[in-house]
Design a protein around this motif. Structure first.
Motif, mmCIF file in Angstrom:
data_model
loop_
_atom_site.group_PDB
_atom_site.id
_atom_site.type_symbol
_atom_site.label_atom_id
_atom_site.label_comp_id
_atom_site.label_asym_id
_atom_site.label_seq_id
_atom_site.Cartn_x
_atom_site.Cartn_y
_atom_site.Cartn_z
ATOM 1 N N ALA B 44 0.826 -1.209 0.000
ATOM 2 C CA ALA B 44 0.000 0.000 0.000
ATOM 3 C C ALA B 44 0.856 1.252 0.000
ATOM 4 O O ALA B 44 0.412 2.323 -0.432
ATOM 5 C CB ALA B 44 -0.938 -0.008 1.205
ATOM 6 N N ALA B 45 2.081 1.141 0.475
ATOM 7 C CA ALA B 45 2.959 2.314 0.558
ATOM 8 C C ALA B 45 3.506 2.711 -0.821
ATOM 9 O O ALA B 45 4.013 3.817 -0.998
ATOM 10 C CB ALA B 45 4.118 2.025 1.514
ATOM 11 N N LEU B 46 3.425 1.799 -1.803
ATOM 12 C CA LEU B 46 3.954 2.102 -3.136
ATOM 13 C C LEU B 46 3.059 3.104 -3.861
ATOM 14 O O LEU B 46 1.852 3.145 -3.639
ATOM 15 C CB LEU B 46 4.048 0.811 -3.969
ATOM 16 N N ASP B 47 3.665 3.894 -4.729
ATOM 17 C CA ASP B 47 2.883 4.821 -5.544
ATOM 18 C C ASP B 47 2.397 4.063 -6.774
ATOM 19 O O ASP B 47 3.159 3.782 -7.694
ATOM 20 C CB ASP B 47 3.737 6.015 -5.948
ATOM 21 N N LEU B 48 1.109 3.722 -6.794
ATOM 22 C CA LEU B 48 0.559 2.895 -7.869
ATOM 23 C C LEU B 48 -0.469 3.666 -8.697
ATOM 24 O O LEU B 48 -1.351 3.079 -9.324
ATOM 25 C CB LEU B 48 -0.084 1.633 -7.271
ATOM 26 N N ALA B 49 -0.339 5.000 -8.671
ATOM 27 C CA ALA B 49 -1.323 5.845 -9.352
ATOM 28 C C ALA B 49 -1.472 5.465 -10.826
ATOM 29 O O ALA B 49 -2.559 5.563 -11.393
ATOM 30 C CB ALA B 49 -0.932 7.312 -9.215
ATOM 31 N N ASP B 50 -0.393 5.008 -11.444
ATOM 32 C CA ASP B 50 -0.445 4.724 -12.881
ATOM 33 C C ASP B 50 -0.738 3.261 -13.191
ATOM 34 O O ASP B 50 -0.686 2.845 -14.337
ATOM 35 C CB ASP B 50 0.900 5.098 -13.539
ATOM 36 N N ALA B 52 -3.259 0.127 -13.316
ATOM 37 C CA ALA B 52 -4.690 -0.212 -13.327
ATOM 38 C C ALA B 52 -4.956 -1.328 -12.319
ATOM 39 O O ALA B 52 -4.119 -2.220 -12.155
ATOM 40 C CB ALA B 52 -5.101 -0.662 -14.720
ATOM 41 N N PRO B 53 -6.099 -1.278 -11.634
ATOM 42 C CA PRO B 53 -6.430 -2.356 -10.693
ATOM 43 C C PRO B 53 -6.502 -3.692 -11.421
ATOM 44 O O PRO B 53 -6.924 -3.768 -12.571
ATOM 45 C CB PRO B 53 -7.807 -1.968 -10.169
ATOM 46 N N THR B 54 -6.100 -4.736 -10.764
ATOM 47 C CA THR B 54 -6.078 -6.067 -11.368
ATOM 48 C C THR B 54 -7.009 -6.973 -10.587
ATOM 49 O O THR B 54 -6.927 -7.030 -9.362
ATOM 50 C CB THR B 54 -4.640 -6.642 -11.279
ATOM 51 N N ALA B 55 -7.895 -7.657 -11.301
ATOM 52 C CA ALA B 55 -8.814 -8.564 -10.604
ATOM 53 C C ALA B 55 -8.291 -9.990 -10.637
ATOM 54 O O ALA B 55 -8.783 -10.852 -9.918
ATOM 55 C CB ALA B 55 -10.197 -8.504 -11.251
#
Lengths: 496, 100
Positions: B44-50, B52-55
């Motif tokens: 959660a601490a990573l910057d993942l703004a770019d 896409a969510p993965t299902a």
């Protein structure tokens, strides 16, 4: 289940209210409808989706959740969900299946595969025949559960000695359609379900048979003091097996909640059971939290992202929906919606007959009357549009009265004879205008007092005496006179 | 720092999963689950703004099957494997209250 959102209510011309303890409460209601899809097989396996078969004959290893089995999504179920979404003007989204975990014998694998935060259909609406529009929050795909029969006690789960389970229904594809809390009267709730059913049937999504459980309705009911915006605590009412039950249960539940609040008590969020015989709801269980179901993405299924070209093709093949059909009839007939006659004609599937007759040049108002009232027989009696138009032409020209036209139409169904031939055979003859005038004058001369009152009286007296004079002329003409022509003549004679 | 997960949380989850845990087991799993959550916090601490969510870890989708009826099981065989059956149906004990 419903993913958390911020619901907003909607203005409605009518709102159901209940008085309790000097406060007026108003109803806020949302509906969840489970529709079984008209597929040949189940949602995740090839076992048949068929109602009424011997118990546990439509089961395969996937249905029973046997170890090592894996689900595979039924393409047809996806197509039907898309059809529904397009039919209600919704957005079709990429969707993800999720596991809803609970232990109950109606689901042998101890979880139900559903969709949770990424449903396939989002944000549509349903326009009711009465004009009110109910927003749809979402519709998601899931699998139905098995059917439990409780043995002993009163047939309900409380007090039963044991239960028997039939898994024929387990795994049948379901579309759970969740409305926004836009339903404000019990009548709107009934109209919504009837209209939703009509849409599902028209789009070929479901057979919509409430009596076979193809369509099951839960109502989320809350009340709040009139003039306030915050939503009250809601209760979910189950076991609503008919439109009649639906309306009664909502009304009962609104009163129950209003009385509780007025007595200074709190409405507890509950799932409640409607009992049709006693006309009451009773607590089934405290409402569970979504967290308790420990939803998580179904690891055995991949996301479904329908190809836009496929969605377009499905949309192009959709027949017009009831709301559009009502508009078409209203436009052709020059009628302003909402209109009960137009709604009835569309509901009975008589709209193409009405439209064709209007296109063939018949007077629209007379078409609506004949189609809705005189062609409403069992099995939807019908008459070719040009023949109906020919009959109405006779009526419009004054050759037949409305009563005579109705009698002729009754004989036209199942006959090849022209309306003229049938009218002649029945001895219906157009009354010559001169003869009719003479007859009206005779009746006036025979009733001078009534005529004086008619001539000088107020609207009420005139209305009453119009009926009297028309009746006298009808008797004198043995029913051959046209009531409207007589009324016009009376008005002219009186100098109005 | 607030506890990531309490003993009560674990007891509730165990109850929902119908697992009967002893007091010692509750303590053990509370510690183990806290470690799992700690690991999740690293992600959660990573910057993942770019991103896409993965299902699903497989980059596939739309695995669909045609709506064609397949084989079903023989009912007698199925019911013979059940602890109890009656009237062509599975006989199960009454469950008081309903899910979950």
């Amino acid at each position: 289940m419903t993913a958390p959102t911020a619901p907003t209510t909607i203005d409605s011309d009518e709102v159901f209210t209940v008085e309790a303890g000097g406060t007026t409460f108003e109803l806020v209601c949302g509906l969840e409808v489970h529709a079984e899809l008209a597929t040949a097989t189940k949602m995740f396996s090839g076992a048949p989706n068929r109602f009424g078969d011997e118990p546990n004959t439509n089961v395969d290893p996937v249905t029973l959740g046997l170890p090592g089995t894996l689900p595979v999504v039924n393409e047809r179920a996806i197509e039907l969900a898309i059809r529904f979404g397009l039919a209600v003007g919704a957005e079709i989204r990429p969707s993800v299946f999720a596991r809803k975990n609970y232990f109950y014998p109606d689901m042998p694998k101890d979880f139900q595969i559903s969709q949770y935060d990424q449903p396939i259909v989002v944000d549509g609406s349903i326009e009711l025949p009465g004009g009110h529009v109910v927003g749809l929050e979402r519709a998601h795909l899931e699998e139905d559960t098995g059917k439990s029969t409780h043995v002993g006690g009163d047939g309900r789960i409380t007090g039963a000695e044991y239960s028997l389970v039939d898994y024929n229904r387990a795994g049948v594809p379901l579309l759970e359609i969740v409305s926004r809390p836009h339903v404000r009267t019990p009548e709107q709730a009934r109209q919504y379900v009837a209209e939703l059913r009509a849409v599902l049937v028209a789009a070929g999504v479901s057979d919509g048979k409430m009596e076979e459980g193809s369509l099951r309705v839960d109502a989320n009911v809350s009340v709040r003091p009139v003039g306030t915006d915050a939503l009250g605590t809601r209760c979910e009412i189950k076991n609503l097996n008919s439109l009649r039950s639906l309306g009664r249960a909502i009304e009962y539940e609104a009163r129950r909640q209003a009385d509780l609040i007025a007595a200074g008590e709190r409405v507890e969020q509950q799932t409640r059971h409607w009992d049709e015989d006693s006309g009451r709801t009773s607590k089934m269980r405290s409402k569970e939290e979504a967290d308790d179901y420990r939803y998580f993405p179904e690891p055995d299924l991949l996301p479904v992202t329908p190809d836009p070209a496929w969605i377009d093709a499905i949309g192009a093949a959709l027949p017009p929906m009831p709301a559009a059909r009502r508009r078409a009839v209203a436009d052709a007939a020059g009628v302003v919606l909402p209109d009960e006659t137009v709604a009835l004609i569309v509901e009975r599937g008589q709209d193409s007959q009405a439209l064709d007759a209007i296109t063939a040049g018949a007077d629209a108002a007379r078409v609506l009357v004949h189609v809705s009232q005189n062609l409403a027989g069992e099995g939807g009696a019908s008459v070719a549009p040009d023949r109906l138009a020919a009959l109405i032409a006779l009526e419009t020209s004054g050759a037949l009265t409305a009563t005579q036209a109705k009698a002729v139409l009754a004989e036209m169904v199942g006959s090849d004879a022209t309306p003229e031939e049938i009218a002649a055979a029945k001895g219906f003859e157009a009354m010559d205008t001169g003869a009719l005038e003479a007859m009206v004058d005779e009746v006036i001369a025979a009733h001078p007092d009534e005529w004086e009152t008619f001539r000088t009286g107020d609207d009420k007296a005139r209305g009453k005496l119009t009926g009297f004079f028309v009746g006298q002329v009808m008797r004198a003409s043995r029913g051959q006179a046209d009531g409207k022509a007589v009324t016009d003549l009376l008005r002219r004679r009186s100098g109005a | 720092m607030a506890e990531r997960i309490t003993r009560d949380d674990v007891a509730k989850v165990a109850q929902l999963a119908r697992l009967a845990l002893t007091d010692d087991e509750l303590d053990t799993f509370t510690g183990q689950l806290a470690a799992v959550l700690e690991h999740a916090e690293d992600v959660a601490a990573l910057d993942l703004a770019d991103v896409a969510p993965t299902a699903h870890p497989l980059q596939l989708g739309n695995v669909l099957r045609p709506d064609v009826v397949g084989p079903t099981l023989d009912r007698d065989e199925v019911l013979a494997a059940a602890p109890s059956a009656e009237d062509g149906r599975f006989r199960v004990p009454t469950i008081l209250g309903e899910a979950p």
